[in-house]
Design an enzyme around this catalytic site. Sequence first.
Site: not given
Length: 484
Positions: A202, A134
Site C-alpha cells: 500500500d 500489485e
Amino acid sequence: MFKRTRSLICLSVAAVIGTPAPILANTLDLPDIGTTASGTLTIDQEIRYGDAYMRMLRASQPVVNDPVLNAYIDNLGHRLVANASDVKTPFTFFMIRDRNINAFAFFGGYVALHSGLFLHAQSESELASVVAHEIAHVTQRHLARSMEEQARRSPATMAALAGALLLAIASPEAGMAAITATTAGSMQGRINYTRSNEKEADRFGIATLAKAGFEVNAMPRFFGRLADEYRYASKPPPMLLTHPLPEDRITDSRARAQNYPARRVDPSLNYHLARARIVARYTGIEATAAQDWFKRKGSKAGPGIQPAFQYGKALVHLDNNQLDEASVILTKLLQQHPDNLFYLDAMSDLYIAQKQPEKAVSMLEKALKSAPNNAVITINYANALLKQEKNEEAVKVLQRYTHDNPDDVNGWHLLSEANIHLGASDEDLAARAEILALKANWNKAIQYYTQASQLAELGSLKQARYDARIDQLMVQRDRFLALQ
C-alpha cells in the site's frame, strides 16, 4: 476485433493468509526492508518461474485475449511502472475473465486483473490503485521474501515450499490446504509477515499513484468500499482472502494518502470504454440487461464519459447482429474521435459483419499511417485482409506481428488461418505449435514442428528454421520441467 472469448511452481503474493488473527500495531512509518531475498531466488530465476506459471495460466484459466483491452491494461500498467521504485523485472499485465473481484501478481512481473474488478472500480484511479499495489508486491520481492521467511520456519526445501504454496494464486482456499499439509512452522508468524507485506505494498503503491498523476485517495476509498460491502459476507471475494482489509490497514492507507497534495483527476474516457466493453462482452449477461445497465449508468454520467455508454450499446447491437443500430452509433463516435482504438476496432468488426471487409482495410490502412506499429490496428488489419481473402498480404503482416508480439495468441491463430487458406500445411502447423508452447504443451508443440519439418523441402531454409525451433523448444521444455 474478432471475438474469442498447475505444476508446482509459483508462490502467491498473499499465499499465506489464513484465519483471522490479532491485527498488527498500526504504524504510518513501516520500515523499508527493501528488496532483499537474493539468497532465495535471483531475478533471473524469478523471471523463469514467472514465464512458466504464465504458460500454465494460459492453459488453465480463461485469459482474455482481447487486443483493445490488453492495450488499455498494458498502457495503464506501464504508466505506473514508469513511476514505481525498485523496478528490476519487465512487467506483463493481463486479464482473466472472472466476475469475482481479484488481482494478483507473481514472479517475473506478471500482474493479473479479474474482469470483475472493472465492475467495482468506479474510476481509473481506483483501478490504478489496485494495479500499483500489485506492482509493489513485485518490486519489493514479496514472493521471494515470503519464501525466505517460510524456509526459516520449516525444514522444507525451497522447491517443496514453492510447490506447497502454488495454488493460493488462483485458489486461496486450496492454497491454504496445501500450506497446512506441507509446512510445520508457526501459522501466526506467516500471517503477520504477509500483513506487513500488504501494508508495504500500500505504501509503495500510493507513492506510485501520486507520481503517475492519479488520485491517491482512490486507494483507501476503494478498499473501504470493498470492506464495507463484504463485511458480513459468508463468502468474500478472492481479493479479500488474499488481500485482507482489517480496519487498521484502511486507516493506514487513508492517513498516507493525506500526506500528498489533493489532486483532481478528470474521468478517463478510455477507462469507461474498457469497462463498457467488459460489461458488453465479458460478464455473460443478456443483451437486454446490458442495454439497461448502459442506459442507467449513462443517465448519471457526465458529458466527458457519455460516449462510453453509447459505445457499450453499439457493441451489444453488433454482437446481436443489429448492424444498422450499431452503425448509427459507431459512425458518430468515430467521427468525434477518429483515432480511438476502441472505435476503430468496433467499426472494423461492423464492416466485416456487413460483408464489407474492404472498408475495414481502407480505414485501418489510413490509421496505420498515423500509428504504424500499433498492435490493435495491425491485428485488426490482418483480420480484415483475411476476410477480404488477401491471404498472402495477411501472412506478411502477421509474420511481422508475431515477431514483435510472440506472446499474443491472436496473431498465431490468424497466421494459422491464413496459411490454411493458402494450403501451406507446414506453416499452419508451425503457428499452432507456437500456441501450444505458450500453454506449456511442449511435447505437442515439438510434434507439430517435427511434422512441419517433414513437409518442408529437404535441406531448405524453411526446414532449417523448423529444426532450429525444435531445438529451442526442447531446451525450454527441459528448463520448465526442471522447475518442478
